[in-house]
Design a protein around this motif. Structure first.
Motif, PDB file in Angstrom:
ATOM      1  N   ARG A 258     -12.108 -24.327  42.232  1.00 52.60           N
ATOM      2  CA  ARG A 258     -13.313 -25.017  41.762  1.00 52.60           C
ATOM      3  C   ARG A 258     -14.201 -24.148  40.878  1.00 52.60           C
ATOM      4  O   ARG A 258     -15.060 -24.670  40.175  1.00 52.60           O
ATOM      5  CB  ARG A 258     -14.140 -25.510  42.948  1.00 52.60           C
ATOM      6  CG  ARG A 258     -13.559 -26.778  43.553  1.00 52.60           C
ATOM      7  CD  ARG A 258     -14.430 -27.273  44.668  1.00 52.60           C
ATOM      8  NE  ARG A 258     -13.950 -28.557  45.169  1.00 52.60           N
ATOM      9  CZ  ARG A 258     -14.292 -29.068  46.339  1.00 52.60           C
ATOM     10  NH1 ARG A 258     -15.113 -28.399  47.138  1.00 52.60           N
ATOM     11  NH2 ARG A 258     -13.834 -30.230  46.712  1.00 52.60           N
ATOM     12  N   SER A 259     -13.974 -22.849  40.919  1.00 56.25           N
ATOM     13  CA  SER A 259     -14.780 -21.974  40.062  1.00 56.25           C
ATOM     14  C   SER A 259     -14.314 -22.020  38.609  1.00 56.25           C
ATOM     15  O   SER A 259     -14.961 -21.476  37.726  1.00 56.25           O
ATOM     16  CB  SER A 259     -14.712 -20.534  40.585  1.00 56.25           C
ATOM     17  OG  SER A 259     -13.438 -19.988  40.348  1.00 56.25           O
ATOM     18  N   ALA A 260     -13.193 -22.690  38.365  1.00 54.05           N
ATOM     19  CA  ALA A 260     -12.658 -22.747  37.000  1.00 54.05           C
ATOM     20  C   ALA A 260     -13.287 -23.887  36.209  1.00 54.05           C
ATOM     21  O   ALA A 260     -13.723 -24.887  36.772  1.00 54.05           O
ATOM     22  CB  ALA A 260     -11.143 -22.910  37.037  1.00 54.05           C
ATOM     23  N   LYS A 261     -13.302 -23.722  34.883  1.00 54.70           N
ATOM     24  CA  LYS A 261     -13.849 -24.747  33.995  1.00 54.70           C
ATOM     25  C   LYS A 261     -12.777 -25.765  33.606  1.00 54.70           C
ATOM     26  O   LYS A 261     -13.095 -26.908  33.230  1.00 54.70           O
ATOM     27  CB  LYS A 261     -14.418 -24.092  32.716  1.00 54.70           C
ATOM     28  CG  LYS A 261     -15.694 -23.314  32.955  1.00 54.70           C
ATOM     29  CD  LYS A 261     -16.853 -24.242  33.312  1.00 54.70           C
ATOM     30  CE  LYS A 261     -18.149 -23.484  33.542  1.00 54.70           C
ATOM     31  NZ  LYS A 261     -19.246 -24.377  33.947  1.00 54.70           N
ATOM     32  N   VAL A 262     -11.533 -25.334  33.618  1.00 53.66           N
ATOM     33  CA  VAL A 262     -10.397 -26.209  33.347  1.00 53.66           C
ATOM     34  C   VAL A 262      -9.310 -25.845  34.339  1.00 53.66           C
ATOM     35  O   VAL A 262      -9.161 -24.669  34.676  1.00 53.66           O
ATOM     36  CB  VAL A 262      -9.832 -26.028  31.915  1.00 53.66           C
ATOM     37  CG1 VAL A 262      -8.810 -27.108  31.594  1.00 53.66           C
ATOM     38  CG2 VAL A 262     -10.936 -26.029  30.883  1.00 53.66           C
TER      39      VAL A 262
ATOM     40  N   PRO B 115     -10.530 -11.407  23.073  1.00 52.04           N
ATOM     41  CA  PRO B 115     -11.480 -11.188  24.169  1.00 52.04           C
ATOM     42  C   PRO B 115     -11.835 -12.519  24.826  1.00 52.04           C
ATOM     43  O   PRO B 115     -11.961 -13.541  24.136  1.00 52.04           O
ATOM     44  CB  PRO B 115     -12.717 -10.589  23.472  1.00 52.04           C
ATOM     45  CG  PRO B 115     -12.479 -10.670  22.014  1.00 52.04           C
ATOM     46  CD  PRO B 115     -11.069 -11.045  21.758  1.00 52.04           C
ATOM     47  N   ALA B 116     -11.966 -12.499  26.148  1.00 53.25           N
ATOM     48  CA  ALA B 116     -12.243 -13.738  26.891  1.00 53.25           C
ATOM     49  C   ALA B 116     -13.674 -14.175  26.644  1.00 53.25           C
ATOM     50  O   ALA B 116     -14.614 -13.536  27.109  1.00 53.25           O
ATOM     51  CB  ALA B 116     -11.988 -13.510  28.374  1.00 53.25           C
ATOM     52  N   ASP B 117     -13.835 -15.236  25.900  1.00 51.72           N
ATOM     53  CA  ASP B 117     -15.168 -15.699  25.527  1.00 51.72           C
ATOM     54  C   ASP B 117     -15.341 -17.199  25.795  1.00 51.72           C
ATOM     55  O   ASP B 117     -16.135 -17.858  25.137  1.00 51.72           O
ATOM     56  CB  ASP B 117     -15.432 -15.404  24.043  1.00 51.72           C
ATOM     57  CG  ASP B 117     -14.418 -16.090  23.144  1.00 51.72           C
ATOM     58  OD1 ASP B 117     -13.445 -16.683  23.676  1.00 51.72           O
ATOM     59  OD2 ASP B 117     -14.583 -16.056  21.923  1.00 51.72           O
ATOM     60  N   GLY B 118     -14.597 -17.718  26.749  1.00 52.72           N
ATOM     61  CA  GLY B 118     -14.678 -19.145  27.056  1.00 52.72           C
ATOM     62  C   GLY B 118     -15.868 -19.461  27.947  1.00 52.72           C
ATOM     63  O   GLY B 118     -16.656 -18.579  28.305  1.00 52.72           O
ATOM     64  N   LEU B 119     -15.959 -20.727  28.306  1.00 54.95           N
ATOM     65  CA  LEU B 119     -17.076 -21.162  29.149  1.00 54.95           C
ATOM     66  C   LEU B 119     -16.940 -20.632  30.564  1.00 54.95           C
ATOM     67  O   LEU B 119     -17.917 -20.551  31.300  1.00 54.95           O
ATOM     68  CB  LEU B 119     -17.130 -22.690  29.175  1.00 54.95           C
ATOM     69  CG  LEU B 119     -17.407 -23.348  27.811  1.00 54.95           C
ATOM     70  CD1 LEU B 119     -17.210 -24.862  27.910  1.00 54.95           C
ATOM     71  CD2 LEU B 119     -18.822 -23.037  27.356  1.00 54.95           C
ATOM     72  N   GLY B 120     -15.707 -20.314  30.953  1.00 55.57           N
ATOM     73  CA  GLY B 120     -15.463 -19.810  32.299  1.00 55.57           C
ATOM     74  C   GLY B 120     -13.978 -19.593  32.465  1.00 55.57           C
ATOM     75  O   GLY B 120     -13.226 -19.663  31.497  1.00 55.57           O
ATOM     76  N   PRO B 121     -13.543 -19.332  33.674  1.00 59.13           N
ATOM     77  CA  PRO B 121     -12.109 -19.105  33.859  1.00 59.13           C
ATOM     78  C   PRO B 121     -11.322 -20.418  33.831  1.00 59.13           C
ATOM     79  O   PRO B 121     -11.856 -21.502  34.030  1.00 59.13           O
ATOM     80  CB  PRO B 121     -12.021 -18.460  35.235  1.00 59.13           C
ATOM     81  CG  PRO B 121     -13.257 -18.878  35.946  1.00 59.13           C
ATOM     82  CD  PRO B 121     -14.312 -19.129  34.903  1.00 59.13           C
ATOM     83  N   ILE B 122     -10.013 -20.290  33.536  1.00 64.93           N
ATOM     84  CA  ILE B 122      -9.057 -21.398  33.632  1.00 64.93           C
ATOM     85  C   ILE B 122      -8.192 -21.135  34.850  1.00 64.93           C
ATOM     86  O   ILE B 122      -7.665 -20.031  35.013  1.00 64.93           O
ATOM     87  CB  ILE B 122      -8.186 -21.466  32.367  1.00 64.93           C
ATOM     88  CG1 ILE B 122      -9.040 -21.855  31.155  1.00 64.93           C
ATOM     89  CG2 ILE B 122      -7.031 -22.439  32.557  1.00 64.93           C
ATOM     90  CD1 ILE B 122      -8.304 -21.788  29.830  1.00 64.93           C
TER      91      ILE B 122
ATOM     92  N   GLY C 211      -7.963 -16.052  24.478  1.00 64.44           N
ATOM     93  CA  GLY C 211      -9.325 -15.659  24.814  1.00 64.44           C
ATOM     94  C   GLY C 211      -9.899 -16.328  26.047  1.00 64.44           C
ATOM     95  O   GLY C 211     -11.036 -16.812  26.015  1.00 64.44           O
ATOM     96  N   ASN C 212      -9.153 -16.346  27.121  1.00 68.25           N
ATOM     97  CA  ASN C 212      -9.625 -16.956  28.355  1.00 68.25           C
ATOM     98  C   ASN C 212      -9.273 -16.074  29.543  1.00 68.25           C
ATOM     99  O   ASN C 212      -8.213 -15.446  29.564  1.00 68.25           O
ATOM    100  CB  ASN C 212      -8.930 -18.320  28.585  1.00 68.25           C
ATOM    101  CG  ASN C 212      -9.159 -19.285  27.450  1.00 68.25           C
ATOM    102  OD1 ASN C 212     -10.167 -19.966  27.389  1.00 68.25           O
ATOM    103  ND2 ASN C 212      -8.208 -19.315  26.493  1.00 68.25           N
ATOM    104  N   ASP C 213     -10.140 -16.059  30.533  1.00 69.17           N
ATOM    105  CA  ASP C 213      -9.773 -15.479  31.827  1.00 69.17           C
ATOM    106  C   ASP C 213      -8.975 -16.513  32.601  1.00 69.17           C
ATOM    107  O   ASP C 213      -9.267 -17.715  32.537  1.00 69.17           O
ATOM    108  CB  ASP C 213     -11.038 -15.124  32.622  1.00 69.17           C
ATOM    109  CG  ASP C 213     -11.695 -13.860  32.101  1.00 69.17           C
ATOM    110  OD1 ASP C 213     -10.964 -12.919  31.710  1.00 69.17           O
ATOM    111  OD2 ASP C 213     -12.946 -13.824  32.058  1.00 69.17           O
ATOM    112  N   VAL C 214      -7.992 -16.042  33.350  1.00 72.66           N
ATOM    113  CA  VAL C 214      -7.115 -16.963  34.068  1.00 72.66           C
ATOM    114  C   VAL C 214      -7.093 -16.622  35.551  1.00 72.66           C
ATOM    115  O   VAL C 214      -6.948 -15.453  35.922  1.00 72.66           O
ATOM    116  CB  VAL C 214      -5.679 -16.920  33.509  1.00 72.66           C
ATOM    117  CG1 VAL C 214      -4.744 -17.730  34.389  1.00 72.66           C
ATOM    118  CG2 VAL C 214      -5.651 -17.448  32.080  1.00 72.66           C
TER     119      VAL C 214
END
Lengths: 232, 232, 232, 232, 232, 232, 232, 232
Positions: G153-157, G97-104, G128-131
């Motif tokens: 820019r909306s991505a965390k990485v 499940p996607a539980d990261g700080l934000g999308p990549i 576990g990341n949204d891409v």
């Protein structure tokens, strides 16, 4: 990453796109290498439907061109599609009218360089230039080059194409007063290292007025030569 | 590792040493680069005492040559020692009489190649050859080369020396019927990579009859040219 | 770019062409690699019709040679065409009579170098030279080389051919008084890098009298060796 | 990152450290290159105070050694410190007694390789080995090598050191039955590329039983040779 | 050029050949890569007829081995011929009895290195050594290496085999007191450049006692390891 | 071309500049290498006058720092300027308060890597991070690394810095669960090729979670580590 | 050597393994390239039987995936196995499940980079990341990049993937405040040298906050991006 | 070998020389790098005496320029000689009147590229062109480039100069409709390899209409730009 659709970009800044169009007076160009026949047929059909009737496809081998042709069968653009195996180029529609400052000369060291040369020549023709082809005049038999010197000098831009030691660019650069665009080719063996030897030679040319594009990049040379030939 | 004493080897197999001497009809050669002035003065004195009156010292800069001269002061060989700064060569005694099949031409692309060219020329002269010097006839101004073509063609062996793109070897190779020994030089900047560009060009020469020695190796070219010029 | 028709160039400057012909006393040479069987058959027929009965074709594999043979079937030159698979060479007509200063030795480090060696040997024979073949005498078993040393020393020119570390050129260069033309081959694996290791070794040879041609360039070595062997 | 203190590591796994000590029966080694004289003097004093009386310092030039000596002045270890300029090595104390299986031969192609050779030789002596020095026997005058062959064959391990084309390793490897450790040196010019040419030659050696260490790494060769010479 | 028949050379100098035989106590080795099945079958039969009953063939793929087997059918040696696909090695007869100082450890970073490792291991076994195989213990999961450390330390010589970044050699070199022979492999992609990355890592190893052979040269490592393991 | 003023860009697109500021909570950074002391003093004064009291200057040697200090003498910012010779860094003002997710570990293979490590560490501290320094734990003595493993594991990001074979990155990458930024250094000699060997090793790391910055780029590693340590 | 089973290592030191698991919250990953279908099917079955229901297989082509599927037929896990040809990835079970700080964000220069991009994206999703996929926004038509800038820019990485000149990484690095992981691809021809040109560009990026992984290493980028996106 | 006197060649073929003169409407250019002050002063005096009053000297450092000035003291041309340190260029006389099609833009990535840029700019001005200088607009802060975009677009030819990753050429190439001549510079460190990274980037540019000259070759770019700007 690829060169496709280079002329049709809606850049959104000023009206660069318009500028480019106006300058080249030409249609669209597709880099066919990494596209399959379905993709190419789709792009061609799309351009046609949107009113763009003239499209050049580079780096497309004979088999793929045949497949594209088959896919276009029955469509109204089908009989306007032709293939040039020497150049590995397909053309939908026609070249722009030649309206440059003068002819562009495409000069090669050997016969093995012809595929790259034809890519350059067909590109230049598509973009509205007359092309003078002078092939197989490598420096090891320099009289062949001198036999064609007046012809080469009649050009406004010269594209010098050679593999192996790539000396043609320096010799031509010293003999003409036009800008020279040098194209190293991967023709050769052993220490030619897939075109590196020719590339380094051309970058180190002791003649002034010579610049260089990537190994085997006939399209790039033809494109920039056309730009220069339409200066005003 | 070094080339010193190349002619004086007692190989102990058949009488190769004798053969080499007989062929070149010349004195000894010392590679001076990694030797200090004391070592060089000692070797020269040793040769002199053992009856060898003619010795060439390559890769010796002006300062080191001055130091050798100072060390030899007062010795009977002192006034038979001279230095040629252009060639970075010192000579004890004299050259062998020129008895080759004909002259050797030493041709360079530019004036910066002259140190290498003089090393080749002085070596060939020492080993008993007449030398024709044709400098600064690089291919970017090919008329300068053609102005000297008959002169170059009068040679039995041609040494073609160039840096940057090294195209001279191919052009000369296509214009003469003599064997061509190509010497890449480290002259250039940027993508000349200390002579690699010229080296690759020469190895890939599309002209027949061209072989290549190491970057800046004027001695090696002069030595082999002398060998060829003494074929019988 | 290619080497084809190297002897038949009408250079238009002085009478270089005549010179070259007179010197080699030999027929024409075609670089077959980038030509298809139709092109080769056409060139052969053209030469034949123009009176040139002796032609060498290099870099032609067995399959292409068979195709050429099939195309020539029925033509009067057909039974004068033969193929040498070891050398990847086809010969129309015959070699020039051997009229050099003496034999040329072709020496290899291993059996894998034989295709390059045979290209050199057949080229030299075509151009009018006797050839001594000394194969598989690499320096790791140096007694094999010494067993053949007198034979090698009987040659006027030596072609030293080796892959991997290419040490053969230096060792042979130190043992003979004849000029040595070194040919690096692409034989090896890993850090041989397709012949670069052998090429660098040969360029850095600490023996005098050694020059180098391109990787796998047996033709170039045979051609220059013939030039040297016909010095006069 | 550095090699210093290689023998004194308290690895904390089993008793490796003890093993290494016992095997080499030798003192400590310091890599001096990136340390200044204060650091080196400090390490030497530290070892001395902790009871380790024998220490080798590699890659230390004469000026730095003088500075170390000055710093040690007055200390009880001062008169046990000596410098070997040929090897760029300083020694505190003495070598381990020679207790190997037999002598180690250190063989070089030329005189320019001697600094690397002396680094190898002094290292091996420090670690308890007799060393046979055979210098300047490069393959271009192979008779010099053969003159010393029986001497070289008397060794249990051979270190073959050469720059330029590095052919020595292959030739020696084919002539001896002992393991050969090859050391390429940065001696040469032009296409020797700072030792790359010799390195590639040695890696591609067609002789069996040859392995290679880094360019100019005399220490590494002497160290491994000592390991092999103390096999039991 | 090739490694074939390395043990059977009649060197004609002293009795080196005898020495090598006596030391290895082993049969012959053939480098199969550039030989076809007919050549290999012929060499095997020749050895057999001359009394040499034990022969190892390296770099022979499964298809070629099958062809050799078919050619040997009916001959008395046929049922003494076996093939090891993992090692790309064929064996006629049997290994020499293991009489070394102790076992040799063959350690790999990954499972993809196994073909090179098996070439090393089979070579060492053929030459009379016990082999400890420790595969897939790359440094990214260093606990796997530590789990096998005592086993590896029980060896007298260690062969460390790895592709990609080749870090295994340094880590193992720091953990054992035996000599380490490092073999870079061509395993990897991208910037591994066919083994160059691993090769450079191993040459720059900061651990002492590590030397290196050519990329993928399992045979060379096994051969030298056997030499070292038979020191006396 | 340079990195200067990286945080203060008024990008004019959205409010990126603001974002960067807010994220790093830090002052400005100047790349000092290609600037002279006058330029640096001028930039510092300019920042100060515009209200930016905290500035880091990287790649500034001691002599240049002294010159800057002299130029600032008398100015109110003079006593807030300090120089860190190990890091080749000057600091005006103070570091941002450490507000990251946790400490950043800076780990080196040897003591020669410390200048690069200190550049990374000082950069990270300036940008608001606590730094754990773990130096001289190269893989050839892996017990030193294990002695510090818990300390390293306490970090949220690890910067692994090594020259020569660069194996540290892979080993560390396999032992920690934090992201690893690897920095190859130009420490080494011979086949380390100014850091290429370490660079390739790190790019080919078989450990997951490792990425790489340019050779000797301590700043870049510190900057990205800080970015990661301030994720939220 | 390989990356397989990277998450399941029982490192035996502290509880690293547990840490990694806990952090990624994801299943196992297998590097499929050097494994055949039998091996892969076996590993999948083994994981399944041991309770690990979610496994990713990278570098597996369509044919091999089909073969694996056939081998799994009838097994209970068979209908939980799916293949993604664009990514050359097979998935058993499901993504974490996607539980990261934000999308990549996964950004590419061209359409030819998509296979590498999909490898990165699928890896990140599995861990576990949204891409966010932003493809074909190369810098030659920079308006396409700006059109998607807010999205990126909306991505965390950000993972920036490009071949040819690889300029995308620098441009993106200058426009976003998130860490950028750059992936050079082997897309291109001529002087792109299989990705070297893009690799060097990215290593020399003048933007801060950019680090680089191996050529075509989509997995490595996705893995580290996930690490960073799960910082806490 | 060198570029000197490029405009004054009496080529002797047709009237090329005349053509070149007429086109450029400019004086002579001397490549000063390998000439000493006496040679340069001599050439300048010679030109002056022969009526050529306008001469540009490239690659001349400040010290050499001072020496030339001293040598010219008292001569009537002395007060017409000036030196531009930023460009490493000396000018005798004056620039040709600007009569091109429009301005030439010289754009750099950073301030460190300015010496190359000034060489290009001064060359173009000497040959009769107006120059727009746009420095320090590297792609890592792309807003700086966009701020100047209209200015750059007002040029007829663009020279894009950058070191490190060289991305500027691609970005500019995509934004303007004029031909772009790219100049890689040796600015950078580590993996920039003296300009190779930037050179490869520019050769692989995915933008059309970009060609490349040698590393740091500002003169070559200015010369060809002038050629293009005088097309008619």
């Amino acid at each position: 990453m690829e060169n496709e659709n280079r002329n049709s970009l809606d850049l959104g800044y000023a009206n660069l796109d318009l500028d480019r169009k106006r300058r080249t007076g030409a249609g669209e160009v597709i880099f066919g290498q990494s596209k399959d026949s379905e993709q190419i047929a789709g792009i061609l059909t799309g351009f046609w439907n949107s009113g763009e009737k003239n499209v050049l496809v580079t780096r497309i081998d004979e088999e793929k061109a045949e497949a594209v042709k088959a896919l276009l069968a029955g469509h109204s653009l089908a009989d306007r599609f032709q293939y040039f195996p020497d150049a590995r180029i397909a053309l939908l529609g026609q070249n722009a009218p030649a309206d440059g400052l003068g002819p562009i000369a495409v000069v090669t060291g050997g016969t093995s360089d012809i595929p790259v040369a034809e890519e350059a020549a067909r590109t230049a023709e598509f973009l509205g230039n007359d092309v003078i082809r002078v092939y197989d005049v490598g420096v090891a038999g320099i009289h062949r080059l001198f036999d064609k010197l007046e012809l080469i000098r009649s050009a406004k831009v010269v594209i010098a194409i050679a593999g192996m030691e790539g000396a043609l660019a320096s010799v031509v650069g010293g003999l003409v007063s036009a800008p020279v665009i040098a194209v190293p080719t991967s023709v050769g063996y052993g220490a030619s290292f897939g075109g590196i030897s020719a590339l380094l030679s051309m970058l180190n040319s002791c003649a002034s007025g010579v610049s260089v594009v990537n190994i085997d990049n006939g399209f790039g040379a033809g494109y920039q030569a056309s730009m220069i030939n339409h200066m005003k």
